[in-house]
Design a protein around this motif. Structure first.
Motif, PDB file in Angstrom:
ATOM      1  N   PRO A  88     -49.168  31.798 -11.406  1.00  0.00           N
ATOM      2  CA  PRO A  88     -48.980  33.160 -11.930  1.00  0.00           C
ATOM      3  C   PRO A  88     -48.735  33.123 -13.433  1.00  0.00           C
ATOM      4  CG  PRO A  88     -47.057  32.436 -10.669  1.00  0.00           C
ATOM      5  CD  PRO A  88     -48.117  31.411 -10.445  1.00  0.00           C
ATOM      6  N   ASP A  89     -49.021  34.225 -14.122  1.00  0.00           N
ATOM      7  CA  ASP A  89     -48.878  34.288 -15.578  1.00  0.00           C
ATOM      8  C   ASP A  89     -47.444  34.057 -16.033  1.00  0.00           C
ATOM      9  OD1 ASP A  89     -51.559  34.734 -15.829  1.00  0.00           O
ATOM     10  OD2 ASP A  89     -51.384  36.925 -15.956  1.00  0.00           O
ATOM     11  N   SER A  90     -46.492  34.340 -15.185  1.00  0.00           N
ATOM     12  CA  SER A  90     -45.086  34.186 -15.563  1.00  0.00           C
ATOM     13  C   SER A  90     -44.597  32.742 -15.451  1.00  0.00           C
ATOM     14  CB  SER A  90     -44.210  35.081 -14.680  1.00  0.00           C
ATOM     15  OG  SER A  90     -44.384  34.738 -13.304  1.00  0.00           O
ATOM     16  N   ALA A  91     -45.403  31.865 -14.832  1.00  0.00           N
ATOM     17  CA  ALA A  91     -44.983  30.476 -14.605  1.00  0.00           C
ATOM     18  C   ALA A  91     -45.118  29.653 -15.883  1.00  0.00           C
ATOM     19  CB  ALA A  91     -45.812  29.856 -13.490  1.00  0.00           C
ATOM     20  N   LEU A  92     -44.213  28.700 -16.036  1.00  0.00           N
ATOM     21  CA  LEU A  92     -44.264  27.764 -17.156  1.00  0.00           C
ATOM     22  C   LEU A  92     -45.093  26.553 -16.745  1.00  0.00           C
ATOM     23  CD1 LEU A  92     -40.502  27.976 -18.128  1.00  0.00           C
ATOM     24  CD2 LEU A  92     -42.392  28.563 -19.667  1.00  0.00           C
ATOM     25  N   SER A  93     -46.041  26.200 -17.605  1.00  0.00           N
ATOM     26  CA  SER A  93     -46.951  25.101 -17.290  1.00  0.00           C
ATOM     27  C   SER A  93     -46.936  24.079 -18.421  1.00  0.00           C
ATOM     28  CB  SER A  93     -48.374  25.645 -17.097  1.00  0.00           C
ATOM     29  OG  SER A  93     -49.302  24.594 -16.938  1.00  0.00           O
ATOM     30  N   LEU A  94     -46.940  22.783 -18.046  1.00  0.00           N
ATOM     31  CA  LEU A  94     -46.951  21.702 -19.026  1.00  0.00           C
ATOM     32  C   LEU A  94     -48.195  20.842 -18.805  1.00  0.00           C
ATOM     33  CD1 LEU A  94     -45.322  20.262 -21.319  1.00  0.00           C
ATOM     34  CD2 LEU A  94     -44.454  18.731 -19.531  1.00  0.00           C
ATOM     35  N   LYS A  95     -49.035  20.807 -19.838  1.00  0.00           N
ATOM     36  CA  LYS A  95     -50.217  19.948 -19.811  1.00  0.00           C
ATOM     37  C   LYS A  95     -49.940  18.701 -20.648  1.00  0.00           C
ATOM     38  CE  LYS A  95     -53.846  23.417 -19.084  1.00  0.00           C
ATOM     39  NZ  LYS A  95     -52.964  24.500 -18.650  1.00  0.00           N
ATOM     40  N   VAL A  96     -50.302  17.537 -20.119  1.00  0.00           N
ATOM     41  CA  VAL A  96     -50.063  16.263 -20.794  1.00  0.00           C
ATOM     42  C   VAL A  96     -51.382  15.498 -20.869  1.00  0.00           C
ATOM     43  CG1 VAL A  96     -48.845  14.056 -20.695  1.00  0.00           C
ATOM     44  CG2 VAL A  96     -47.670  16.154 -20.004  1.00  0.00           C
TER      45      VAL A  96
END
Length: 267
Positions: free
Chosen positions: A148-156
């Motif tokens: 969802p747009d509200s979720a925090l996402s970390l790309k590495v």
């Protein structure tokens, strides 16, 4: 005079030159463990928010550990023979007991666990390029196709991953009674070096909260002692390289988690 010539010729033949191929054949079956040690006790409480770590799909590391000869020379004398061979060694993923991307994922999930946030694997299944799209009815409702747009996402992303060392083989041989040579080996592993660069991007929907590349160079000292055979020297070389990569990874992971914690604590 003829006898002296034959003895000198014999001593020249005794100077066996090690090749990079034979050294690589010796080191490739060996395996070594990466390790990660928490410098403080793991947080056991509830975190204020969750950050989802995207699947890390590439270690940026060659599979085979490679060995290249730097040079060498021999001093064949009548009563004494000295021989040295120097090799450069570059760590490959096949010498590790797990892939580096798996190790980095576990390190991030272990370290990034604080009162302000906890890092968890993303529930979104990665889609390989050129792969057929799986029908929705086979995926089921329990597997999301996007956060969802509200979720925090970390790309590495691992931009650069290089660990290298070397081995020096030295032998001194003396002519002993009965015309035989007695040999004193003194094989050593060189210090290891790691150059590591990892990019991270923290986002919430289309908003980028952090976009940064972390780079570290680490040098790991090898044991200051000699070994009787090349197998022992190769084992120590491999162990020193994996230790070097482990410590370099820990430094970057700690920096990433500290900065994520500062950003999320202020938001």
């Amino acid at each position: 005079m003829k006898t002296i010539y034959l003895l000198l010729l014999t001593s020249l033949l005794l100077c066996s030159c090690r090749s990079s191929r034979s050294m690589q054949k010796e080191i490739n079956p060996m395996k070594s463990d990466l390790f990660y040690e928490l410098t403080s006790p793991a947080y056991q409480g509830e975190a204020k928010r969750t950050v989802y770590l995207d699947f890390i799909d590439y270690s940026n590391l060659d599979y085979y550990t490679t060995v290249k000869k730097r040079g060498g020379f021999a001093i064949p004398l009548l009563l004494y023979i000295y021989e040295t061979n120097r090799f450069n060694v570059r760590l490959g993923e096949g010498s590790l007991t797990q892939t580096y991307r798996e190790f980095l994922t576990e390190a991030l999930l272990t370290e990034c666990n604080t009162p302000d946030f906890i890092l968890k694997p993303s529930p979104v299944r990665p889609v390989r390029k050129n792969a057929r799209r799986m029908p929705r009815e086979l995926l089921g409702d329990s597997i999301p196709t996007a956060l969802p747009d509200s979720a925090l996402s970390l790309k590495v992303k691992i931009l650069h991953n290089e660990t290298y060392s070397g081995v020096k083989l030295k032998e001194s041989s003396y002519l002993w009674f009965g015309g035989e040579y007695i040999t004193f080996p003194n094989h050593r592993a060189n210090d290891a070096n790691t150059d590591l660069s990892i990019a991270v991007r923290l986002s919430r929907g289309d908003d980028c909260l952090l976009d940064k590349t972390y780079t570290v160079h680490h040098r790991q000292q090898a044991p200051d002692r000699g070994y009787e055979n090349s197998v022992q020297a190769n084992e120590i070389c491999l162990r020193t390289m994996t230790e070097c990569l482990s410590i370099a990874t820990q430094e970057i992971v700690e920096n990433i988690c500290q900065e994520l914690n500062l950003i999320l604590a202020a938001s």
